[in-house]
Design an enzyme around this catalytic site. Structure first.
Site, PDB file in Angstrom:
ATOM      1  N   HIS A   1       0.846  -1.210   0.000  1.00 41.46           N
ATOM      2  CA  HIS A   1       0.000   0.000   0.000  1.00 41.46           C
ATOM      3  C   HIS A   1       0.873   1.249   0.000  1.00 41.46           C
ATOM      4  O   HIS A   1       1.345   1.694   1.044  1.00 41.46           O
ATOM      5  CB  HIS A   1      -0.912  -0.003   1.221  1.00 41.46           C
ATOM      6  CG  HIS A   1      -1.952   1.067   1.203  1.00 41.46           C
ATOM      7  ND1 HIS A   1      -3.210   0.897   1.719  1.00 41.46           N
ATOM      8  CD2 HIS A   1      -1.926   2.354   0.736  1.00 41.46           C
ATOM      9  CE1 HIS A   1      -3.905   2.009   1.577  1.00 41.46           C
ATOM     10  NE2 HIS A   1      -3.135   2.922   0.981  1.00 41.46           N
TER      11      HIS A   1
ATOM     12  N   PHE B   1       2.642   6.667  -4.803  1.00 39.54           N
ATOM     13  CA  PHE B   1       3.862   7.244  -5.380  1.00 39.54           C
ATOM     14  C   PHE B   1       3.568   8.505  -6.202  1.00 39.54           C
ATOM     15  O   PHE B   1       4.461   9.097  -6.781  1.00 39.54           O
ATOM     16  CB  PHE B   1       4.630   6.189  -6.186  1.00 39.54           C
ATOM     17  CG  PHE B   1       5.530   5.309  -5.317  1.00 39.54           C
ATOM     18  CD1 PHE B   1       5.510   5.419  -3.929  1.00 39.54           C
ATOM     19  CD2 PHE B   1       6.394   4.393  -5.893  1.00 39.54           C
ATOM     20  CE1 PHE B   1       6.341   4.618  -3.130  1.00 39.54           C
ATOM     21  CE2 PHE B   1       7.237   3.589  -5.110  1.00 39.54           C
ATOM     22  CZ  PHE B   1       7.201   3.700  -3.728  1.00 39.54           C
ATOM     23  N   ARG B   2       2.299   8.894  -6.281  1.00 37.40           N
ATOM     24  CA  ARG B   2       1.877  10.241  -6.727  1.00 37.40           C
ATOM     25  C   ARG B   2       1.997  10.549  -8.210  1.00 37.40           C
ATOM     26  O   ARG B   2       1.609  11.642  -8.625  1.00 37.40           O
ATOM     27  CB  ARG B   2       2.647  11.336  -5.958  1.00 37.40           C
ATOM     28  CG  ARG B   2       2.517  11.274  -4.451  1.00 37.40           C
ATOM     29  CD  ARG B   2       1.082  11.342  -4.048  1.00 37.40           C
ATOM     30  NE  ARG B   2       0.896  11.563  -2.603  1.00 37.40           N
ATOM     31  CZ  ARG B   2      -0.219  11.241  -1.972  1.00 37.40           C
ATOM     32  NH1 ARG B   2      -1.225  10.696  -2.619  1.00 37.40           N
ATOM     33  NH2 ARG B   2      -0.344  11.469  -0.687  1.00 37.40           N
TER      34      ARG B   2
ATOM     35  N   ASN C   1      -5.244   6.725  -6.660  1.00 38.41           N
ATOM     36  CA  ASN C   1      -5.690   8.120  -6.551  1.00 38.41           C
ATOM     37  C   ASN C   1      -4.660   9.117  -7.086  1.00 38.41           C
ATOM     38  O   ASN C   1      -4.263  10.051  -6.408  1.00 38.41           O
ATOM     39  CB  ASN C   1      -6.097   8.465  -5.105  1.00 38.41           C
ATOM     40  CG  ASN C   1      -4.968   8.288  -4.105  1.00 38.41           C
ATOM     41  OD1 ASN C   1      -3.996   7.594  -4.376  1.00 38.41           O
ATOM     42  ND2 ASN C   1      -5.072   8.919  -2.951  1.00 38.41           N
TER      43      ASN C   1
ATOM     44  N   HIS D   1     -10.690   0.478   1.664  1.00 38.52           N
ATOM     45  CA  HIS D   1     -10.449   1.522   2.670  1.00 38.52           C
ATOM     46  C   HIS D   1     -11.706   1.567   3.528  1.00 38.52           C
ATOM     47  O   HIS D   1     -12.776   1.956   3.048  1.00 38.52           O
ATOM     48  CB  HIS D   1     -10.195   2.866   1.961  1.00 38.52           C
ATOM     49  CG  HIS D   1      -9.986   4.016   2.893  1.00 38.52           C
ATOM     50  ND1 HIS D   1      -8.842   4.772   2.884  1.00 38.52           N
ATOM     51  CD2 HIS D   1     -10.776   4.546   3.864  1.00 38.52           C
ATOM     52  CE1 HIS D   1      -8.934   5.720   3.821  1.00 38.52           C
ATOM     53  NE2 HIS D   1     -10.108   5.601   4.414  1.00 38.52           N
TER      54      HIS D   1
ATOM     55  N   ASP E   1       1.153   2.596   3.671  1.00 38.19           N
ATOM     56  CA  ASP E   1       0.289   3.696   3.230  1.00 38.19           C
ATOM     57  C   ASP E   1       1.141   4.963   3.052  1.00 38.19           C
ATOM     58  O   ASP E   1       0.710   6.066   3.413  1.00 38.19           O
ATOM     59  CB  ASP E   1      -0.863   3.938   4.206  1.00 38.19           C
ATOM     60  CG  ASP E   1      -1.958   4.812   3.595  1.00 38.19           C
ATOM     61  OD1 ASP E   1      -1.894   5.071   2.380  1.00 38.19           O
ATOM     62  OD2 ASP E   1      -2.863   5.224   4.336  1.00 38.19           O
TER      63      ASP E   1
HETATM   64  O1  DOR Z   1      -4.004   9.510   4.813  1.00 38.22           O
HETATM   65  C1  DOR Z   1      -4.280   9.137   3.676  1.00 38.22           C
HETATM   66  N1  DOR Z   1      -3.619   9.626   2.612  1.00 38.22           N
HETATM   67  N2  DOR Z   1      -5.274   8.265   3.493  1.00 38.22           N
HETATM   68  C2  DOR Z   1      -5.735   7.969   2.276  1.00 38.22           C
HETATM   69  O2  DOR Z   1      -6.693   7.228   2.170  1.00 38.22           O
HETATM   70  C3  DOR Z   1      -5.148   8.572   1.072  1.00 38.22           C
HETATM   71  C4  DOR Z   1      -3.780   9.044   1.329  1.00 38.22           C
HETATM   72  C5  DOR Z   1      -3.250  10.000   0.278  1.00 38.22           C
HETATM   73  O3  DOR Z   1      -3.328   9.642  -0.901  1.00 38.22           O
HETATM   74  O4  DOR Z   1      -2.731  11.040   0.624  1.00 38.22           O
HETATM   75 ZN    ZN Z   2      -3.581   4.890   1.115  1.00 41.30          ZN
END
Ligand code: DOR
Ligand code: ZN
Length: 433
Positions: free
Chosen positions: A57, A60-61, A91, A186, A312
């Site tokens: 999880h 990497f943006r 995302n 999630h 995460d």
């Molecule tokens: O804290 C979080 N950041 N939870 C998420 O579900 C998404 C993530 C993010 O992409 O910044």
């Molecule tokens: Zn996440």
């Protein structure tokens, strides 16, 4: 032709440690008393040799949020922390909700060739599920499918607003059950969060945990288990943060439901008590909880309820995090480079938090490999090999006794900060091969 002889190290797998030499010839492992006069020798006595770890999880943006991180920068950070395979979340911008978007990400990942990046598909609409179905069933997409770790759905909005409505969620369960696609969820309940938000008067960062309360996770996990029971999908609840959420998973496993879960290092090492020092840098979803929940997470690791630890890793820039109103700061913390050192410190018998004391949880080196390699590898069918004869597994040489202090200056994530600044570690990565 290259050859490296790793001499005198203890090779750790999920089954335990074995003192054995390894010869890596052109990336392929040979075990035991192997001879190669030309091999470069690494003296690994008093060191551990782990398989490159798997983090199932990360964010990497790229594409879309390269100021926070790129595949190349964050892959470098992962590798420096002993992680060589990651599963990236959908995302991004564009989101990974189409075959074309996945294809684009896979192409970009070739720049980060020191890290095996896999991708989760996302779905907020029915059309996205159609794309996933095509990816999974059409032979032309066979190779691309091999880079996709499964589907991720959000039951409530988080960074990127990928929350899915009830109908889409139900269809996602149906599709994943039919095609045996791993489904990551999630678990926060949108309605519970909405109600909590209306009732919270507090304006400081503490309000973040009150506006996304433990009951929200509890309700979401209960509904996920009910859907898993109904459809028979392989469901994985990610970043569980509460005693109640884990108790429900524990019972579901006893009831024979195919459900697995992971917990994140920030919930294992931080609690709401850390808001005072960290402010919005400790803001993430699900949010930090009380010490009681934190202890319950360690308990669920000890009794086998928790299958994986995943970071995460969700970097945001310092400017974004340090804005005046902490509740407006984006949620998410980096963690991919600090996970292994934190766990090594616990395995060495020390509690790394500088100001909170705690009984040190029981964690062995083989547990780290089980939680951060063997289990995620199996759950998401990642096809990474254990350290065995003939395998091409990246190797992490770990110094389990070396002490050092975490500072963002020496870390590799692009965001340039860490919630663990100044923490004293026992154990760290010496080399990744
Ligand atoms: O804290 C979080 N950041 N939870 C998420 O579900 C998404 C993530 C993010 O992409 O910044
Ligand atoms: Zn996440």
């Amino acid at each position: 032709m290259s050859a490296i002889l790793i001499r005198g190290g203890t090779v750790v797998t999920a089954r335990g440690g074995e003192r054995i030499d390894l010869l890596v010839r052109d990336g392929m492992i040979a075990k035991g008393a192997v001879q190669d006069a030309k091999a470069k020798v690494i003296d690994a006595s008093d060191h551990l040799v782990l398989p490159g770890l798997i983090d199932c999880h990360v964010h990497f943006r790229e594409p879309g949020f390269e100021t926070k991180g790129t595949m190349e920068s964050e892959a470098g950070s992962a590798r420096a922390g002993g992680i060589t395979t990651v599963c990236d979340m959908p995302n991004t911008n564009p989101p990974t909700t189409s075959i074309a978007a996945l294809e684009d990400k896979v192409k970009r990942a070739t720049k980060a060739n020191n890290c095996d990046i896999r991708f989760f598909f996302g779905a907020m609409e029915r059309e996205h599920l159609k794309q996933l179905e095509q990816l999974w069933t059409a032979d032309v997409h066979r190779l691309l499918k091999g880079r996709c770790a499964g589907l991720k759905v959000y039951l409530d909005h988080s960074t990127g607003n990928q929350g899915a409505g009830k109908d889409v969620v139900e269809e996602a369960f149906q599709l994943c059950a039919a095609l045996r696609i791993p489904l990551v969820v999630h678990c926060e309940d949108a309605k519970t969060n909405e109600e909590a938000r209306e009732n919270v008067m507090e304006k400081g960062i503490n309000a973040h945990s009150l506006m996304r309360p433990p009951e929200s996770e509890e309700r979401a996990v209960a509904s996920v288990i009910a859907l898993a029971r109904k459809h028979g999908a392989l469901v994985h609840a990610t970043h569980l943060s509460t005693a109640q959420g884990l108790a429900l998973i524990r019972q579901a496993k006893k009831d024979g439901i195919a459900v697995t879960c992971d917990v994140a290092p920030h919930h294992l090492f931080l609690s709401v008590d850390d808001y005072a020092a960290l402010g919005a840098r400790a803001k993430m979803n699900p949010p930090l909880r009380t010490r009681e929940h934190q202890e319950a997470l360690w308990g669920a690791i000890a009794d086998g309820t928790v299958d994986c630890i995943a970071t995460d890793h969700a970097p945001h820039t310092r400017e974004e995090k340090d804005i005046a109103d902490p509740l407006k700061a984006p949620s998410g913390v980096p963690g991919v480079e600090t996970l292994l050192p934190l766990l090594l410190t616990v395995a060495a018998g020390e509690w790394p938090h500088p100001t909170s004391s705690s009984p040190v949880p029981h964690l062995r080196y083989e547990d780290i490999v089980r939680l951060c390699f063997t289990n995620p590898n199996k759950i998401f069918s990642l096809r990474r090999e254990d350290i065995t004869e003939g395998a091409r597994t990246p190797l992490v040489i770990v110094d389990p006794k070396g002490t050092w202090t975490i500072t963002a200056k020496t870390l590799h994530a692009k965001c340039g900060w860490t919630p663990y600044e100044g923490w004293r570690m026992t154990g760290g990565v010496r080399e990744v091969l």
